[in-house]
Design an enzyme around this catalytic site. Structure first.
Site, mmCIF file in Angstrom:
data_model
loop_
_atom_site.group_PDB
_atom_site.id
_atom_site.type_symbol
_atom_site.label_atom_id
_atom_site.label_comp_id
_atom_site.label_asym_id
_atom_site.label_seq_id
_atom_site.Cartn_x
_atom_site.Cartn_y
_atom_site.Cartn_z
ATOM 1 N N HIS A 1 36.764 9.670 60.970
ATOM 2 C CA HIS A 1 37.530 10.883 60.671
ATOM 3 C C HIS A 1 38.883 10.785 61.402
ATOM 4 C CE1 HIS A 1 38.741 15.097 61.187
ATOM 5 N NE2 HIS A 1 38.071 15.310 60.062
ATOM 6 N N PRO A 2 39.946 11.394 60.858
ATOM 7 C CA PRO A 2 41.278 11.226 61.462
ATOM 8 C C PRO A 2 41.405 11.563 62.952
ATOM 9 C CG PRO A 2 41.479 12.190 59.290
ATOM 10 C CD PRO A 2 40.014 12.106 59.562
ATOM 11 N N VAL A 3 40.578 12.465 63.480
ATOM 12 C CA VAL A 3 40.713 12.719 64.926
ATOM 13 C C VAL A 3 40.005 11.665 65.773
ATOM 14 C CG1 VAL A 3 41.005 15.213 64.701
ATOM 15 C CG2 VAL A 3 38.724 14.283 65.152
ATOM 16 N N LYS A 4 39.193 10.819 65.171
ATOM 17 C CA LYS A 4 38.473 9.781 65.937
ATOM 18 C C LYS A 4 39.412 8.600 66.235
ATOM 19 C CE LYS A 4 35.052 12.551 65.573
ATOM 20 N NZ LYS A 4 33.881 12.591 64.716
ATOM 21 N N THR A 5 38.887 7.578 66.892
ATOM 22 C CA THR A 5 39.757 6.527 67.428
ATOM 23 C C THR A 5 40.465 5.710 66.349
ATOM 24 O OG1 THR A 5 38.399 6.426 69.380
ATOM 25 C CG2 THR A 5 39.789 4.509 68.951
#
Ligand SMILES: *Cc1c(COP(=O)(O)O)cnc(C)c1O
Length: 382
Positions: free
Chosen positions: A180-184
């Site tokens: 997901h975009p907030v992950k690394t």
């Protein structure tokens, strides 16, 4: 506005996606196995199955184990909903084990207390990127003949205490990552499961794609090239080639991302060290962590404020913060269906009261980091 998390996309990422759009395959093409092979290389796991998101990955990881209906699975209360929901999808009973007050990861002693003759799986979550004490968790699991699925949604690029990469499945049956975009690293939406077990790998492939197989060794008959069989009730949880190409390009920057995240964490730690009523994240010099989150424990009450006010003052200065996590057992769904209540997991609940995640992502400039430090310091120093 500086958000608490944000993707980092460069021209190479954009070009990788354009290349797929101009190719013959938007899905079920070569980009997916190329991405899976790269994850195998990074983690050291024998097999990898890319999926549409980590929630889908957790769903079929549990399904692949063929556990008994109404058996119990143990996970952390300090996690995103999906770590527990995957048990419910599979008709298992979600049980929680409280966290360690320093690492905020699931506490092995608490796992032991929650094990019954009905426990069949443990799902440890590597919170904020810090790997759990997997040596102990594996020993506990082995002693009771229990399976282990690591929720590594936060932890691509992190290492265990033994120095080896998270996802190599030395301590577990499977490991699940989120993109997901907030992950690394990101693929828009996406996830991956790693395993060293060939039969689990084959089951995961089937479950990812409708429970279908074309593997001639598995077919009950083989009338021709069109033929396929359905052996189990699967899903369409495939990742597209567009996502996989983006993911491959992102993985090439993993080390750069880890170093940038670490350097921001170091600056925050230095800035906030020793301030009364503020506790820094757990620090260990032996264990490499690819930080996904930077969580401070702030005693808002002692500072004469409440979190809502504190967050608003930061928002007014253009700084986004978040709270990770509302203990899952306190969610109305879990209270209603499983009888959980406030007070059941006091360490996770106390942690939650004081938690605040500051912005942390590689695209933050040094000025952004300083802006966050100045704004937070102004609020916590009296
Ligand atoms: C983000 C997250 C998930 C779910 O990942 P998706 O790819 O958004 O489905 C699962 N577990 C944890 C701990 C997460 O942070």
């Amino acid at each position: 506005m500086i958000q608490y998390g944000h993707q980092y996309i460069d021209d190479n990422d954009i070009q990788a996606v354009i290349d797929v759009l101009k190719s013959d395959f938007l899905t079920q093409g070569p980009a997916v196995s190329r991405f899976e092979n790269k994850i195998r290389e990074i983690t050291g796991a024998r097999y990898c199955v890319a999926v549409s998101n980590a929630t889908a990955g957790l769903h079929i990881a549990v399904a692949a184990l063929n556990l008994s209906e109404n058996s119990e699975g143990i996970t952390s209360p300090n996690t995103f909903l999906a770590s527990a929901n995957c048990l419910v999808y599979n008709n298992l009973i979600p049980v929680f084990a409280d966290i360690n007050p320093d690492t905020y990861n699931i506490e092995p002693d608490e796992i032991e207390k929650k094990i019954t003759s009905n426990t069949e799986v443990i799902i440890p979550v590597h919170f904020a990127g810090l790997a759990c004490d997997m040596g102990r968790i594996k020993n506990i699991a082995d002693d009771h003949n229990i399976k282990v699925i690591e929720d590594a949604a936060h932890a691509i690029g992190s290492r265990y205490a033994d120095g080896t990469p998270v996802g190599n499945c030395t301590y577990s049956d499977m490991t699940v990552f989120s993109f997901h975009p907030v992950k690394t690293i990101t693929t828009g939406e996406g996830g991956a499961i790693t395993t060293n077990d060939e039969s689990l790998y084959k089951r995961l492939l089937e479950l990812r794609s409708h429970g279908m197989t074309k593997d001639t060794e598995l077919l009950t008959q083989n009338p021709g090239p069109w033929y396929y069989e359905m052996h189990s009730l699967g899903f369409n949880y495939r990742m597209t080639d567009i996502q996989a190409a983006l993911g491959y390009s992102q993985l090439l920057k993993l080390q750069q991302f880890r170093e940038r995240r670490q350097s921001i964490v170091n600056r925050y730690n230095k800035a906030f060290d020793g301030i009364p009523y503020v506790k820094l994240p757990y620090r260990t010099f032996e264990q490499v962590s690819c930080f996904h989150l930077y969580v401070l424990q702030i005693d808002f009450e002692k500072l004469g404020t409440v979190r809502k006010e504190f967050m608003k003052k930061l928002t007014d200065k253009g700084i986004g913060t978040q709270v990770h996590y509302i203990p899952v057992h306190t969610q109305p769904y879990y209270k209603t269906h499983y009888g959980y209540k406030i007070g059941d997991y006091p360490i996770a609940e106390r942690y939650y009261q004081k938690a605040l995640s500051l912005p942390l992502y590689p695209a933050m400039s040094d000025d952004d980091v300083q802006k966050v430090i100045d704004a937070v310091k102004e609020l916590v120093q009296q």
